[in-house]
Design a protein around this motif. Structure first.
Motif, short mmCIF file in Angstrom:
data_model
loop_
_atom_site.label_atom_id
_atom_site.label_comp_id
_atom_site.label_asym_id
_atom_site.label_seq_id
_atom_site.Cartn_x
_atom_site.Cartn_y
_atom_site.Cartn_z
N PRO A 210 29.93 -0.55 -3.34
CA PRO A 210 30.05 0.82 -2.81
C PRO A 210 28.86 1.12 -1.89
O PRO A 210 27.79 0.53 -2.03
CB PRO A 210 30.01 1.71 -4.06
CG PRO A 210 30.22 0.79 -5.21
CD PRO A 210 29.74 -0.56 -4.80
N HIS A 211 29.04 2.05 -0.97
CA HIS A 211 27.92 2.49 -0.14
C HIS A 211 26.83 3.09 -1.04
O HIS A 211 27.13 3.80 -2.00
CB HIS A 211 28.38 3.54 0.87
CG HIS A 211 29.32 3.00 1.91
ND1 HIS A 211 28.98 1.95 2.75
CD2 HIS A 211 30.58 3.34 2.23
CE1 HIS A 211 30.00 1.69 3.54
NE2 HIS A 211 30.99 2.51 3.25
N ASN A 212 25.59 2.80 -0.71
CA ASN A 212 24.44 3.39 -1.42
C ASN A 212 24.49 3.10 -2.92
O ASN A 212 24.19 3.97 -3.74
CB ASN A 212 24.37 4.89 -1.17
CG ASN A 212 24.25 5.23 0.30
OD1 ASN A 212 23.39 4.71 1.00
ND2 ASN A 212 25.13 6.09 0.79
N PHE A 213 24.86 1.88 -3.27
CA PHE A 213 24.91 1.49 -4.68
C PHE A 213 23.50 1.12 -5.15
O PHE A 213 22.74 0.46 -4.44
CB PHE A 213 25.84 0.30 -4.88
CG PHE A 213 25.95 -0.16 -6.31
CD1 PHE A 213 26.80 0.51 -7.18
CD2 PHE A 213 25.20 -1.24 -6.77
CE1 PHE A 213 26.90 0.10 -8.51
CE2 PHE A 213 25.30 -1.64 -8.10
CZ PHE A 213 26.15 -0.97 -8.97
N VAL A 214 23.17 1.54 -6.37
CA VAL A 214 21.83 1.28 -6.90
C VAL A 214 21.90 1.04 -8.40
O VAL A 214 22.81 1.55 -9.08
CB VAL A 214 20.88 2.46 -6.58
CG1 VAL A 214 21.29 3.71 -7.37
CG2 VAL A 214 19.43 2.12 -6.83
N LEU A 247 21.30 -5.72 -3.25
CA LEU A 247 21.17 -4.94 -4.49
C LEU A 247 19.84 -4.20 -4.51
O LEU A 247 18.78 -4.80 -4.31
CB LEU A 247 21.30 -5.86 -5.71
CG LEU A 247 22.69 -6.48 -5.91
CD1 LEU A 247 22.65 -7.55 -7.00
CD2 LEU A 247 23.71 -5.40 -6.26
N LYS A 248 19.91 -2.89 -4.75
CA LYS A 248 18.73 -2.04 -4.79
C LYS A 248 18.53 -1.49 -6.20
O LYS A 248 19.47 -1.42 -6.99
CB LYS A 248 18.87 -0.88 -3.80
CG LYS A 248 19.11 -1.31 -2.36
CD LYS A 248 17.93 -2.09 -1.79
CE LYS A 248 18.18 -2.44 -0.33
NZ LYS A 248 17.06 -3.27 0.22
N MET A 249 17.32 -1.04 -6.47
CA MET A 249 17.01 -0.51 -7.80
C MET A 249 16.26 0.81 -7.70
O MET A 249 15.72 1.18 -6.66
CB MET A 249 16.19 -1.52 -8.60
CG MET A 249 14.78 -1.75 -8.05
SD MET A 249 13.71 -2.70 -9.15
CE MET A 249 13.36 -1.50 -10.44
N GLU A 250 16.24 1.50 -8.82
CA GLU A 250 15.40 2.68 -9.03
C GLU A 250 14.62 2.46 -10.31
O GLU A 250 15.06 1.71 -11.19
CB GLU A 250 16.24 3.95 -9.19
CG GLU A 250 17.09 4.31 -8.00
CD GLU A 250 18.10 5.39 -8.32
OE1 GLU A 250 18.42 6.17 -7.41
OE2 GLU A 250 18.58 5.44 -9.48
N THR A 251 13.48 3.10 -10.41
CA THR A 251 12.71 3.05 -11.64
C THR A 251 12.64 4.45 -12.24
O THR A 251 12.92 5.44 -11.56
CB THR A 251 11.29 2.50 -11.41
OG1 THR A 251 10.64 2.32 -12.67
CG2 THR A 251 10.47 3.46 -10.55
#
Length: 477
Positions: A210-214, A247-251
Motif C-alpha cells: 500500500p502507499h505509505n506503508f509502515v 519497507l519503512k519503520m516507526e519507533t
C-alpha cells in the motif's frame, strides 16, 4: 587596505569549516516537506476490515450530528472563546448560518462567528471525504497476547482484508501494522507476525505494498532492536522482490530508557541511525511511558508533566532531522453511557454532558500538542475524530494571518538577498514556515488558493520545497 590573513590560509580554513558544515547539514537537514498525517488510528488486528476506515467516518459523522448538530452547538460544547455571544434560539442560529453561507470568503471573515462556522463545515467535509488519515493494524496492545495459532490466523485474515481494501480503494492514505516489541520474550512472535502478514499481503497484491506503508516497532529501548528490524526488512525485500529500502519503520517513545539510557545519554539518535534511513517517525506512547514513570492508572494522562518532559527531550534529540514526531492518545472516549431509543430526558442530558466533557478533554489535549509542535497524535475510537479535526482546524485557521505575514516577509527578504552561499540555511528556516501551510493544506484546514496570500505561486507551493523556491527566484532575479 592590506589584510592580516593571507587569502590562501583563509580559504583553507573555510574549506575545512565547509566540510564540517555539510556534515552537520546531512544530519540535520531540517523539516521534511513530505505529508505528515495529523493522527494515527490504532485498531485491533482482529477487528480490521477492508472498509474499516470508511465505517469509522460514518460513525464519526453520526456522533458529531447527534451531539453538535450545528456550529453553535459545537462552540458551546467546547466552550470556545466568545461562544456566549452566539445566538441560542434555533431560528436565530439558522438565520446566521444562512447568512454566512451566502457571503464570500473574505466577507465571511469579517463576521465574529466565521471561525466556528468554518471549522464545523471543514470537520463535516473531512469526515465525509477522508475521516482517517493513518491507520495502524495493531498486533500489540490493541490485540493482546493470544495463542500463536490465533495470532497466525489473524495475521493472514488482516492481510487479506488490507489487500481487498487496496483493490476497493477504501483504506486510509497512510497505513501500516504494529507488531509486538523485540523484547527477549516477544521478539519471535513479532518477527513471525511480520513475516506472515507481509507474505500473505504481497502474494495477494502481486508484490505491491500500500502507499505509505509502515511497520511500527513498539517499546524500543536499544539501537540493536531497530538494526534487527532493518536486517529482517532486507530479507523480506529480497524474498518478495521488493525494491531495496521499500519497507519503512516507526519507533515508539514509551519507556524511560529511550529518554535516558544507563550512561545518562539520550539514545534516540543512535536508534534512528541504527534504522539506516528507514525510520520515518517517532510516536509517543502516553500510557506505557507514564506507567514506566510509576504513575498510577488514574493519573496516566497526556496532561501529566512527565509527558511534556519526554516530549521536549524528544524534540531536542530529533529536532531538525526530518523525523516526524507524534504525540499519544487521549484515553477518555466520548461515548454515551446510556443506550437505546426510549431514554428519559435525564439520561439524554447525561449522555450529552459526558460526551461534551470528553470532547473538551480531547480537544484540549490535541491543542496542547499542536502548540508544543506535535502535529500528529493517536486516536482510538471514531468518536474522537471530530475533536481531532476541530482542534487541528481551529489551530491552523486562528494562526493563518500571522503565518502568512511571517512567510511572505521571509520570502521577500530571502529572494532579494545578494548572498550566494547561504541558500541552504535560508531554505532550512523557510521550510519550517512553509510546512505550516503544507500541513494545513494536507489536512483540509486551508486550500491551496488560500496559501497564495503568502506571495508564493501554486507551482511553488506544490514543489513542497523552500530550497527549490529560493533557487528558482534567485535564477530569475
Amino acid at each position: 587596505m592590506q589584510l592580516a590573513i593571507a587569502e590562501n590560509e583563509k580559504e583553507q580554513l573555510l574549506q575545512e569549516l565547509g566540510k564540517a558544515n555539510l556534515r552537520f547539514q546531512q544530519v540535520y537537514p531540517g523539516d521534511k516537506p513530505d505529508r505528515q498525517p495529523v493522527h494515527t488510528v490504532y485498531g485491533g488486528a482482529n477487528l480490521f476490515k477492508a472498509d474499516t476506515c470508511v465505517r469509522m467516518g460514518e460513525i464519526a459523522r453520526r456522533h458529531l450530528y447527534t451531539y453538535a448538530p450545528n456550529f453553535v452547538a459545537l462552540a458551546r460544547a467546547l466552550q470556545l472563546e466568545g461562544h456566549s455571544q452566539l445566538p441560542q434560539r434555533q431560528a436565530d442560529i439558522a438565520r446566521l448560518e444562512e447568512k454566512l453561507e451566502t457571503l464570500s470568503d473574505e466577507a465571511r471573515k469579517q463576521e465574529p462567528a466565521w471561525l466556528y462556522y468554518t471549522v464545523y463545515k471543514k470537520i463535516v467535509r473531512k469526515l465525509t471525504v477522508e475521516a482517517v488519515e493513518d491507520f495502524r493494524i495493531d498486533f500489540e496492545d490493541g490485540f493482546g497476547n493470544r495463542p500463536d495459532e490465533e495470532e497466525d490466523a489473524t495475521a493472514i485474515a488482516a492481510a487479506k482484508e488490507l489487500a481487498q481494501g487496496m483493490q476497493q480503494k477504501t483504506i486510509s492514505p497512510f497505513i501500516g501494522i504494529r507488531i509486538k516489541p523485540f523484547t527477549e520474550d516477544l521478539k519471535h512472535r513479532g518477527v513471525r507476525t511480520l513475516d506472515i502478514f507481509l507474505t500473505t499481503l504481497l502474494q495477494l497484491t502481486g508484490g505491491v505494498l500500500p502507499h505509505n506503508f509502515v511497520v511500527m516497532l513498539p517499546k524500543v529501548t536499544i539501537p540493536e532492536q531497530a538494526a534487527t528490524l532493518v536486517r529482517l526488512f532486507e530479507l523480506l525485500e529480497k524474498a518478495h522482490g521488493l525494491t531495496a529500502g521499500a519497507l519503512k519503520m516507526e519507533t515508539m517513545v514509551e519507556a524511560t530508557q529511550i529518554i535516558m539510557d544507563d550512561e545518562g545519554r539520550n539514545p534516540l539518535m543512535r536508534i534512528i541511525r541504527a534504522s539506516e534511513g528507514r525510520c520515518i517517525a517517532a510516536h509517543f506512547g502516553t500510557y506505557d511511558y507514564t506507567a514506566s514513570c510509576g504513575i498510577t492508572a488514574k493519573y496516566q494522562t497526556m496532561a501529566h508533566p512527565v509527558c511534556d518532559f519526554a516530549h521536549h527531550i524528544t524534540k531536542v534529540a530529533l529536532g531538525g532531522t526530518g523525523i516526524f514526531l507524534s504525540d499519544g492518545a487521549t484515553n477518555v472516549i466520548p461515548v454515551a453511557p446510556h443506550k437505546g431509543d426510549q431514554l428519559t430526558f435525564a439520561q439524554l442530558q447525561e449522555n450529552q454532558d459526558n460526551v461534551h466533557q470528553a470532547w473538551r478533554i480531547g480537544y484540549g489535549h490535541t491543542m496542547h500538542s499542536l502548540i508544543n509542535g506535535f502535529y500528529q497524535g493517536w486516536d482510538l475510537n471514531p468518536a474522537q475524530l471530530p475533536m481531532r479535526y476541530a482542534a487541528t482546524y481551529h489551530f491552523f485557521l486562528s494562526n493563518y494571518d500571522d503565518a502568512v505575514f511571517r512567510l511572505k516577509t521571509f520570502v521577500e527578504r530571502a529572494a532579494i538577498s545578494t548572498l550566494t552561499k547561504d541558500i541552504f540555511d535560508d531554505a532550512a528556516t523557510g521550510q519550517g514556515l512553509l510546512n505550516f501551510f503544507l500541513k494545513a493544506i494536507n489536512c483540509g484546514a486551508i486550500s491551496e488558493e488560500e496559501a497564495l496570500a503568502t506571495g508564493l505561486t501554486l507551482e511553488e507551493i506544490r514543489s513542497r520545497s523552500f530550497y527549490r523556491i529560493l533557487e528558482g527566484r534567485r535564477k530569475h532575479r
